[in-house]
Design a protein around this motif. Sequence first.
Motif, PDB file in Angstrom:
ATOM      1  N   ALA A  43      -3.291   1.807  -6.796  1.00  9.32           N
ATOM      2  CA  ALA A  43      -4.184   2.484  -5.851  1.00  9.32           C
ATOM      3  C   ALA A  43      -4.841   3.665  -6.554  1.00  9.32           C
ATOM      4  CB  ALA A  43      -3.396   2.958  -4.628  1.00  9.32           C
ATOM      5  N   PRO A  44      -6.048   4.017  -6.102  1.00  6.50           N
ATOM      6  CA  PRO A  44      -6.812   3.534  -4.947  1.00  6.50           C
ATOM      7  C   PRO A  44      -7.632   2.283  -5.322  1.00  6.50           C
ATOM      8  CG  PRO A  44      -7.971   5.371  -5.954  1.00  6.50           C
ATOM      9  CD  PRO A  44      -6.689   5.203  -6.732  1.00  6.50           C
ATOM     10  N   PRO A  78       7.390   5.898 -11.220  1.00  3.30           N
ATOM     11  CA  PRO A  78       6.527   6.547 -10.228  1.00  3.30           C
ATOM     12  C   PRO A  78       5.500   7.463 -10.907  1.00  3.30           C
ATOM     13  CG  PRO A  78       8.856   6.761  -9.640  1.00  3.30           C
ATOM     14  CD  PRO A  78       8.807   6.264 -11.042  1.00  3.30           C
ATOM     15  N   LEU A  79       4.287   7.467 -10.372  1.00  9.30           N
ATOM     16  CA  LEU A  79       3.251   8.335 -10.917  1.00  9.30           C
ATOM     17  C   LEU A  79       2.298   8.767  -9.825  1.00  9.30           C
ATOM     18  CD1 LEU A  79       0.227   6.638 -12.512  1.00  9.30           C
ATOM     19  CD2 LEU A  79       2.121   5.174 -11.838  1.00  9.30           C
ATOM     20  N   GLY A  80       1.488   9.729 -10.150  1.00  7.90           N
ATOM     21  CA  GLY A  80       0.482  10.213  -9.225  1.00  7.90           C
ATOM     22  C   GLY A  80      -0.856  10.392  -9.912  1.00  7.90           C
ATOM     23  N   ILE A  81      -1.904  10.392  -9.111  1.00  4.25           N
ATOM     24  CA  ILE A  81      -3.261  10.696  -9.566  1.00  4.25           C
ATOM     25  C   ILE A  81      -3.672  12.016  -8.925  1.00  4.25           C
ATOM     26  CG2 ILE A  81      -5.684   9.972  -9.514  1.00  4.25           C
ATOM     27  CD1 ILE A  81      -3.969   8.257 -11.313  1.00  4.25           C
ATOM     28  N   PHE A 116      -0.075  11.686 -13.708  1.00  2.00           N
ATOM     29  CA  PHE A 116       1.164  12.389 -14.052  1.00  2.00           C
ATOM     30  C   PHE A 116       2.363  11.561 -13.595  1.00  2.00           C
ATOM     31  CE2 PHE A 116      -0.302  13.797  -9.930  1.00  2.00           C
ATOM     32  CZ  PHE A 116       0.832  13.910  -9.146  1.00  2.00           C
ATOM     33  N   PHE A 117       3.428  11.640 -14.357  1.00  2.76           N
ATOM     34  CA  PHE A 117       4.671  10.944 -14.051  1.00  2.76           C
ATOM     35  C   PHE A 117       5.747  11.970 -13.730  1.00  2.76           C
ATOM     36  CE2 PHE A 117       2.371   7.695 -16.270  1.00  2.76           C
ATOM     37  CZ  PHE A 117       2.873   6.485 -15.813  1.00  2.76           C
ATOM     38  N   ALA A 118       6.600  11.620 -12.779  1.00  6.38           N
ATOM     39  CA  ALA A 118       7.723  12.466 -12.379  1.00  6.38           C
ATOM     40  C   ALA A 118       8.661  11.634 -11.521  1.00  6.38           C
ATOM     41  CB  ALA A 118       7.240  13.702 -11.607  1.00  6.38           C
ATOM     42  N   PRO A 119       9.920  12.051 -11.376  1.00  7.80           N
ATOM     43  CA  PRO A 119      10.807  11.351 -10.438  1.00  7.80           C
ATOM     44  C   PRO A 119      10.208  11.344  -9.033  1.00  7.80           C
ATOM     45  CG  PRO A 119      12.049  12.854 -11.822  1.00  7.80           C
ATOM     46  CD  PRO A 119      10.602  13.129 -12.086  1.00  7.80           C
ATOM     47  N   THR A 143       1.158   6.585  -6.502  1.00  8.11           N
ATOM     48  CA  THR A 143       0.934   5.163  -6.731  1.00  8.11           C
ATOM     49  C   THR A 143       1.972   4.627  -7.700  1.00  8.11           C
ATOM     50  OG1 THR A 143      -0.743   3.508  -7.335  1.00  8.11           O
ATOM     51  CG2 THR A 143      -0.758   5.573  -8.575  1.00  8.11           C
ATOM     52  N   THR A 144       1.804   3.396  -8.142  1.00  8.76           N
ATOM     53  CA  THR A 144       2.707   2.748  -9.088  1.00  8.76           C
ATOM     54  C   THR A 144       1.878   1.900 -10.049  1.00  8.76           C
ATOM     55  OG1 THR A 144       2.999   0.857  -7.600  1.00  8.76           O
ATOM     56  CG2 THR A 144       4.646   2.618  -7.470  1.00  8.76           C
ATOM     57  N   PRO A 145       2.452   1.494 -11.186  1.00 10.02           N
ATOM     58  CA  PRO A 145       1.739   0.561 -12.059  1.00 10.02           C
ATOM     59  C   PRO A 145       1.483  -0.764 -11.348  1.00 10.02           C
ATOM     60  CG  PRO A 145       3.536   1.615 -13.249  1.00 10.02           C
ATOM     61  CD  PRO A 145       3.704   1.993 -11.815  1.00 10.02           C
ATOM     62  N   ASN A 146       0.371  -1.398 -11.717  1.00 13.02           N
ATOM     63  CA  ASN A 146       0.012  -2.721 -11.184  1.00 13.02           C
ATOM     64  C   ASN A 146       0.097  -3.715 -12.330  1.00 13.02           C
ATOM     65  OD1 ASN A 146      -1.231  -4.968  -9.933  1.00 13.02           O
ATOM     66  ND2 ASN A 146      -3.241  -4.278 -10.637  1.00 13.02           N
ATOM     67  N   ASN A 147       0.994  -4.662 -12.226  1.00 11.49           N
ATOM     68  CA  ASN A 147       1.205  -5.631 -13.301  1.00 11.49           C
ATOM     69  C   ASN A 147       0.671  -7.022 -12.971  1.00 11.49           C
ATOM     70  OD1 ASN A 147       2.589  -3.926 -15.201  1.00 11.49           O
ATOM     71  ND2 ASN A 147       4.364  -3.967 -13.848  1.00 11.49           N
ATOM     72  N   SER A 148      -0.251  -7.118 -12.019  1.00 10.24           N
ATOM     73  CA  SER A 148      -0.726  -8.444 -11.617  1.00 10.24           C
ATOM     74  C   SER A 148      -2.244  -8.611 -11.614  1.00 10.24           C
ATOM     75  CB  SER A 148      -0.177  -8.792 -10.224  1.00 10.24           C
ATOM     76  OG  SER A 148      -0.583  -7.825  -9.275  1.00 10.24           O
ATOM     77  N   GLY A 149      -3.018  -7.569 -11.821  1.00 12.43           N
ATOM     78  CA  GLY A 149      -4.462  -7.736 -11.854  1.00 12.43           C
ATOM     79  C   GLY A 149      -5.086  -7.929 -10.488  1.00 12.43           C
ATOM     80  N   ARG A 150      -6.386  -8.286 -10.487  1.00 12.83           N
ATOM     81  CA  ARG A 150      -7.140  -8.387  -9.232  1.00 12.83           C
ATOM     82  C   ARG A 150      -6.602  -9.520  -8.355  1.00 12.83           C
ATOM     83  NH1 ARG A 150      -7.237 -12.959 -11.502  1.00 12.83           N
ATOM     84  NH2 ARG A 150      -9.160 -14.103 -11.935  1.00 12.83           N
ATOM     85  N   LYS A 151      -6.924  -9.451  -7.055  1.00 15.96           N
ATOM     86  CA  LYS A 151      -6.509 -10.477  -6.104  1.00 15.96           C
ATOM     87  C   LYS A 151      -7.744 -11.150  -5.522  1.00 15.96           C
ATOM     88  CE  LYS A 151      -2.201  -8.198  -4.685  1.00 15.96           C
ATOM     89  NZ  LYS A 151      -1.478  -7.552  -3.551  1.00 15.96           N
ATOM     90  N   VAL A 152      -7.788 -12.456  -5.586  1.00 10.19           N
ATOM     91  CA  VAL A 152      -8.904 -13.249  -5.064  1.00 10.19           C
ATOM     92  C   VAL A 152      -8.425 -14.030  -3.848  1.00 10.19           C
ATOM     93  CG1 VAL A 152     -10.605 -15.029  -5.554  1.00 10.19           C
ATOM     94  CG2 VAL A 152      -9.907 -13.443  -7.367  1.00 10.19           C
TER      95      VAL A 152
END
Length: 327
Positions: free
Chosen positions: A35-36, A184-187, A289-292, A313-322
């Motif tokens: 996200a976003p 976990p990370l944030g923007i 930024f990353f933090a607990p 947000t979190t990492p996305n390991n799957s790419g776009r969704k169709v």
Amino acid sequence: MSLTIEVYPRVHMGLISMHEGGPRRNGGLGFSIAAPSALLKFEPADDFSLIDNRKVPMGEPERRAVLARLRLVSGRFPFRSSVSITIEGDMPTHFGMGSGTAIRLACLEGAFLSEGLTYNSADVVMASGRGGTSGVGISTYFSGGFVFDLGIASEKAAGFHPSSRGNVMSLPLLLKQTNLPRWPLGICIPRACKPKSQAEEIEFFASSAPIDACSSYEAAYAAVFGVLTSVLEQDYEAFTSAINLMQGTKWKRLEAEQYGSGLERARSSLRRLGADCVGMSSLGPALYFFAPGERLQEINDLQAELDCEVLLTTPNNSGRKVVEHQC
């Protein structure tokens, strides 16, 4: 048949080979995040059209460029009709999260799908004109995850340009693409920092590149022996240390200096509040930024005090969704 494609941002951690005289130019590393996102809706139409309803939409020059690319590609492939495209969602434009590349790729892939054409990822990328500067955005679009690419051969590169102006004679050489652990990370988007326009991005490259060779070597060392190895070993502490190290490399410093004290105040505040690392994505001004998890929530709760917009947000390991829909 109508369809929707949901696309996701990417964090671009840095460009590497930004000096003259080396065997390869550019190269970069980064990863996709959940996200976003932005949602593109495609409907059959008599002519190509594009409506961008996002809170921070693309500018009119970018919108016209996407439509021009669609019409150009439709003349090269056996298109029988066109599509109307509507963009919704929260992914902003010109904040360093790769929205321009992701949306252009989605527009073209949606057009191919609407026509029922057979294609592969390279067909879409070459048709898009993107990927001349870095392979991070074009790779994470399809598959997500963490990407490390080695750029393109110097003799095939025409100057130093941002992705919007890169000359795609060949695609960047992909060294490694793998899942990023779901740390976990944030923007964070500092409200004091105005995003750069496409013209300002072009001017930045023109005035800042090339840099000296030793600075490129320093960035390559931090990227390979710091970031890449820590991802492969799933070593969180080494990963966050490497991100902090990357911020001190010359090209990344030049990118951050465009925003002056406003960005530095936000970065310092995030570190003071407990972020383990803070980096700027691409040409910014978005920070990651990353933090607990509990510390991330504390930072999120203080975004008004930070004078920033914060998103967890979190990492996305799957790419776009169709998703295809029967009309």
